[in-house]
Design an enzyme around this catalytic site. Structure first.
Site, short mmCIF file in Angstrom:
data_model
loop_
_atom_site.label_atom_id
_atom_site.label_comp_id
_atom_site.label_asym_id
_atom_site.label_seq_id
_atom_site.Cartn_x
_atom_site.Cartn_y
_atom_site.Cartn_z
N LYS A 165 0.84 -1.28 -0.02
CA LYS A 165 -0.09 0.12 0.06
C LYS A 165 0.97 1.22 0.12
O LYS A 165 1.71 1.35 0.95
CB LYS A 165 -0.82 0.14 1.14
CG LYS A 165 -1.87 -1.06 1.36
CD LYS A 165 -2.62 -1.50 0.20
CE LYS A 165 -3.50 -2.66 0.38
NZ LYS A 165 -4.48 -2.74 -0.73
N LYS A 265 -14.23 -7.38 -6.10
CA LYS A 265 -14.37 -7.57 -4.64
C LYS A 265 -16.09 -7.95 -4.45
O LYS A 265 -16.85 -6.91 -4.99
CB LYS A 265 -14.11 -6.36 -3.60
CG LYS A 265 -12.69 -6.28 -3.59
CD LYS A 265 -12.33 -5.13 -2.51
CE LYS A 265 -10.59 -5.37 -2.39
NZ LYS A 265 -9.53 -5.13 -3.31
MG MG Z 1 -6.80 -2.52 -4.16
#
Ligand code: MG
Length: 367
Positions: A165, A265
Site C-alpha cells: 500500500k 471484490k
Molecule cells: Mg486495491
C-alpha cells in the site's frame, strides 16, 4: 422453496494490528461486520457476510447494510433463493443501487442453493477448476523498512504475491517502491496499490521514475478519468479496484483500454451473482482478476474463494484473505491460507458458518 426468515447480526472484528492504506490517509483498528442468516420453508438455511472495511474505504458503511436490509426484507420474504438472478432483480427493483447492501443476502442464497443441491458454490458458479487459488499479502503503508519486513513475514507464510500500500507522496513512494522491489525474490509478484491517494501528476511522476521495476500499479487515483489520464502517460500494467462497482464500469474500463486487470471484490459489486457476470466479461476480454472480499471474517473470504476457484487460473492473479488480519476467528469451516494458497472447503454450499455464541442476539429478525 421460499425465504421465510432473515436474521441480521452485527459483530465487531478487532484487527490484530492497526492497518493503514492510501498512504496513511485511511486508518483502521477494527471492522464492523454484518452477518445475515436466511431461512427457508424447506429447512435449508444460508449465511452471508457484509463488511465494507470500515466506513471510509468505499462509499459503503456497516449501518448502511443493516438499514438497507430493513428495506429489502419485505420483498425478499416469499422469494425463491434458488433463483439468484430473480432474487437480485427483486432487490434492485426495491432498492436501486446500493450493491454492498445486497451482497450478504445474495451469498446466503448461493449457500442455500449449494446445500440444497449438495454442491459447493464453486460448482454452481461454473465449476471448481481444481487449480489452487494463490493468496496475496496486503502490506500496510509504512516505512520502506517496515514494509519489507512485512513482506518477509508473508513470504515465511508461503505468500509469493504481495500488495504493497503506497500513496503518501512522490518521493516517499519512489523510495518505498525501490526498496521493496530490490527485496523481492525470483518468482514473486508485486502490486503497488495507491488506493486512490494520488493525483494524476503524482502517479505519473512515481510511475515514470520506477519503469525499471517489474510490478503492477493499482487504483492510483480517485476517478475513472484520472486513472485513464495516468494510463495514457505511463507504461506499467494497471489494475482498477475501487473504480469497478458495476458491470457497466467493467465494460467502460475494457472499452477504454484502461487496465490489464481488476480487483473484483464481492461485497462492493453486490454479491456473487453480479461478481460472476463481471468475472465472465473479464475472462472473455483477457483481463486478469484479483477475486476477494472487501473485508470481514473467513466466511466472507470463503465466498470469494468459491468464485476464484471457479475461474480459470490463467485469468487469476490472487486472492487476499481479510480474516488473516483479524485478532478473532468466529467462523467454523471456511477457506484458509495453506502455505500461500487456499481452496474451498469440502462441503456443500459455502462450507462456512459463524459460531452462534460469538454472534450473540440478532440486531433484527424479519419473518
Ligand atoms: Mg486495491
Amino acid at each position: 422453496m421460499k425465504i421465510t426468515g432473515i436474521a441480521v447480526y452485527g459483530l465487531v472484528l478487532p484487527l490484530g494490528r492497526p492497518y493503514s492504506l492510501s498512504g496513511g490517509r485511511l486508518h483502521f483498528t477494527e471492522l464492523d461486520s454484518t452477518f445475515v442468516h436466511v431461512e427457508t420453508d424447506e429447512g435449508v438455511d444460508g449465511w452471508g457476510e457484509g463488511c465494507p472495511w470500515g466506513s471510509t474505504y468505499l462509499p459503503a458503511f456497516p449501518g448502511g447494510i443493516r438499514a438497507g436490509i430493513a428495506e429489502l426484507a419485505p420483498v425478499l420474504l416469499g422469494t425463491n433463493p434458488l433463483r439468484p438472478d430473480v432474487v437480485n432483480r427483486v432487490m434492485d427493483r426495491a432498492l436501486p443501487g446500493h450493491p454492498y447492501v445486497k451482497s450478504a443476502i445474495d451469498v446466503a442464497c448461493w449457500d442455500i442453493a449449494g446445500k440444497f443441491t449438495g454442491l459447493p458454490i464453486a460448482d454452481l458458479l461454473g465449476g471448481d477448476t481444481g487449480e489452487p487459488v494463490l493468496v496475496q499479502s496486503s502490506i500496510p503503508t509504512g516505512t520502506p523498512e517496515s514494509m519489507v519486513a512485512a513482506i518477509e513475514d508473508a513470504r515465511a507464510g508461503g505468500n509469493r504475491i504481495h500488495s504493497a500500500k503506497v500513496g503518501s507522496g512522490v518521493d516517499e513512494d519512489i523510495a518505498r517502491i525501490e526498496m521493496i522491489a530490490s527485496a523481492l525474490q525470483p518468482g514473486e509478484s508485486i502490486t503497488f496499490d495507491a488506493n486512490r491517494a494520488w493525483l494524476p501528476d503524482d502517479a505519473i511522476r512515481v510511475m515514470r521514475a520506477t519503469t525499471h521495476v517489474d510490478g503492477y500499479f493499482e487504483q492510483p487515483c480517485e476517478t475513472f478519468e484520472e486513472n485513464l489520464m495516468v494510463r495514457r502517460r505511463t507504461t506499467q500494467p494497471l489494475l482498477l479496484d475501487e473504480s469497478i462497482q458495476t458491470y457497466h464500469d467493467a465494460v467502460h474500463a475494457i472499452s477504454a483500454g484502461a487496465c490489464e486487470g481488476i480487483g473484483l471484490k464481492i461485497n462492493r459489486v453486490g454479491g456473487l451473482t453480479k461478481a460472476r457476470r463481471i468475472r465472465d466479461l473479464c475472462v472473455a476480454s483477457g483481463l486478469r482478476l484479483n477475486i476477494e472480499e472487501t473485508g470481514g471474517s473467513s466466511l466472507a473470504d470463503t465466498a470469494a474463494v468459491h468464485l476464484a476457484q471457479a475461474t480459470p487460473a490463467t485469468h487469476r492473479r490472487a486472492t487476499w484473505l481479510s480474516h488473516e488480519h483479524l485478532a478473532t476467528d468466529p467462523i467454523e469451516g471456511g477457506a484458509r491460507n495453506d502455505g500461500g494458497s487456499t481452496r474451498i472447503p469440502e462441503a456443500p454450499g459455502l462450507g462456512a458458518r459463524p459460531d452462534r455464541t460469538a454472534l450473540g442476539e440478532p440486531l433484527a429478525v424479519y419473518r
